[in-house]
Design an enzyme around this catalytic site. Structure first.
Site, PDB file in Angstrom:
ATOM      1  N   THR A   3       0.816  -1.216   0.000  1.00  0.00           N
ATOM      2  CA  THR A   3       0.000   0.000   0.000  1.00  0.00           C
ATOM      3  C   THR A   3       0.849   1.265   0.000  1.00  0.00           C
ATOM      4  OG1 THR A   3      -1.878   1.049   1.112  1.00  0.00           O
ATOM      5  CG2 THR A   3      -0.169   0.135   2.534  1.00  0.00           C
ATOM      6  N   LYS A   4       2.119   1.148   0.384  1.00  0.00           N
ATOM      7  CA  LYS A   4       2.992   2.324   0.482  1.00  0.00           C
ATOM      8  C   LYS A   4       3.334   2.933  -0.874  1.00  0.00           C
ATOM      9  CE  LYS A   4       3.332   2.284   4.988  1.00  0.00           C
ATOM     10  NZ  LYS A   4       2.805   3.368   5.834  1.00  0.00           N
ATOM     11  N   ASP A   5       3.084   2.193  -1.959  1.00  0.00           N
ATOM     12  CA  ASP A   5       3.264   2.783  -3.296  1.00  0.00           C
ATOM     13  C   ASP A   5       2.447   4.054  -3.436  1.00  0.00           C
ATOM     14  OD1 ASP A   5       4.825   0.607  -3.911  1.00  0.00           O
ATOM     15  OD2 ASP A   5       3.554  -0.131  -5.535  1.00  0.00           O
TER      16      ASP A   5
END
Length: 362
Positions: free
Chosen positions: A63-65
């Site tokens: 999710t950090k993208d």
């Protein structure tokens, strides 16, 4: 004998050749629009309908993208980031990987201060992506000069032309999920979501997603996940920081020994804590029942879901969306290693049968 007239494909071929190749320009265009998946087998004895938001479908497998791309492009838009600059960040691994990936495409150098609690797999991946990595001791206080927070700050001060992302105290962390994760979940569930379950580390994912969903329907319950050894649950309930809550734990990217301003506690209805051991076994259970190879924090998220269910949080027509933050490949030397699990004391008389014997044919 009947002879069929041969089809003239000349014009068809000409028309086909005029079409452009349908390809993405770079890996960054693949970020977001991750699927939700109905969890069927692992939820058989649970009341309600359960769906995983599988963030491992992002190109950086987490999710950090979303925040890496959003924060960097906002810095570019404001003129803070310029060609040849250096991106610096504090990370447990996933944000660092995403920042390194974005830096490659956009032409920035990347320096990362990483917790020693991060798996070897994550640290090796960061180096493979061209980042310079500083591994900092995990079990020190946040104000210790060796903590990954302060090491990142020092590197920022020492590096000319650098930008410190500072995800724990950056409002753009929340905004990235408000503009992407929240709308995606609302659309994918046709507005029928009743509960959101998400782990809280920096707090950006749960806060930004919750902000959007509660604007659409204030009755949606937002259920947070915290770790034993972290201060977040008690702070949410009392608004007091209690250092006595802090002790070492193994789950990465979940919980904190400080209070991040990227967490909007008013948007979270409730927190529950999960153990290292339960979360590890639950991650492995997800792989064996649903065929989803998920990370340690995803195991924590579903372990919390089971605990919320035991407390009677859901009813038959509840539509529960659980955010699974990353992919299991980042934990091969940890929760998916029988040796590591044994070393942690996670194989007791109940769980010992989960190990798989390997037969070597000679």
């Amino acid at each position: 004998m009947v002879f069929k007239k041969k089809r003239d494909t000349t014009q068809i071929n000409i028309d086909f050749m005029k079409e452009e190749i349908k390809a993405y320009n770079n890996v960054l265009e693949l970020i977001g629009n991750t699927p939700i998946l109905k969890l069927a087998k692992i939820t058989e004895n649970m009341e309600g309908n359960f769906y995983a938001k599988v963030e491992a479908f992002n190109p950086g497998h987490s999710t950090k993208d979303r925040i890496a791309l959003y924060i960097i492009e906002e810095a570019e838009r404001k003129g803070i980031l310029k060609p040849g600059d250096t991106i610096i960040e504090t990370t447990s691994g996933n944000t660092g990987f995403s920042l390194a990936m974005v830096s490659i495409i956009k032409g920035y150098d990347c320096i990362l201060a990483v917790s020693s609690k991060s798996s070897k797999d994550k640290i090796d991946m960061l180096r493979a992506m061209g980042a310079k990595v500083y591994v900092c001791p995990a079990h020190v206080t946040a104000d210790d000069e060796r903590s990954y927070y302060n090491v990142a700050k020092r590197l920022h001060e020492e590096t000319k032309g650098s930008v410190y992302i500072n995800q724990y105290f950056n409002e753009l962390n929340i905004e990235a999920h408000y503009r992407s994760t929240g709308p995606e979940i609302w659309e994918q569930t046709n507005g029928k979501i009743t509960h959101l379950i998400a782990c809280s580390g920096t707090g950006g994912t749960i806060s930004g997603t919750a902000k959007y969903l509660k604007e659409m329907n204030p009755n949606i319950k937002v259920l947070g996940v915290d770790a034993f050894g972290s201060v977040l649950k008690k702070y949410h309930e009392t608004k007091e920081f209690d250092s006595n809550e802090i002790f070492p734990y193994r789950i990465e990217g979940l919980g904190k020994n400080l209070i991040p301003t990227a967490t909007d506690f008013d948007l979270i209805d409730k927190f529950i804590k999960v153990t290292d051991e339960d979360s590890a076994h639950t991650a492995r259970e997800i792989a064996k029942t649903e065929g989803l190879f998920v990370g340690y924090t995803s195991g924590a998220a579903f372990q919390a879901t089971k605990q919320y269910a035991e407390e009677g949080e859901f009813i038959a027509d509840s539509n529960v969306v659980i955010i699974f933050p990353d992919h299991g490949s980042r934990y091969m030397s940890k929760i998916y290693s029988d040796d590591w699990m044994s070393e942690q004391g996670f194989y007791d008389s109940v769980n010992l049968e989960q190990t798989q014997k390997i037969e070597i044919i000679k």
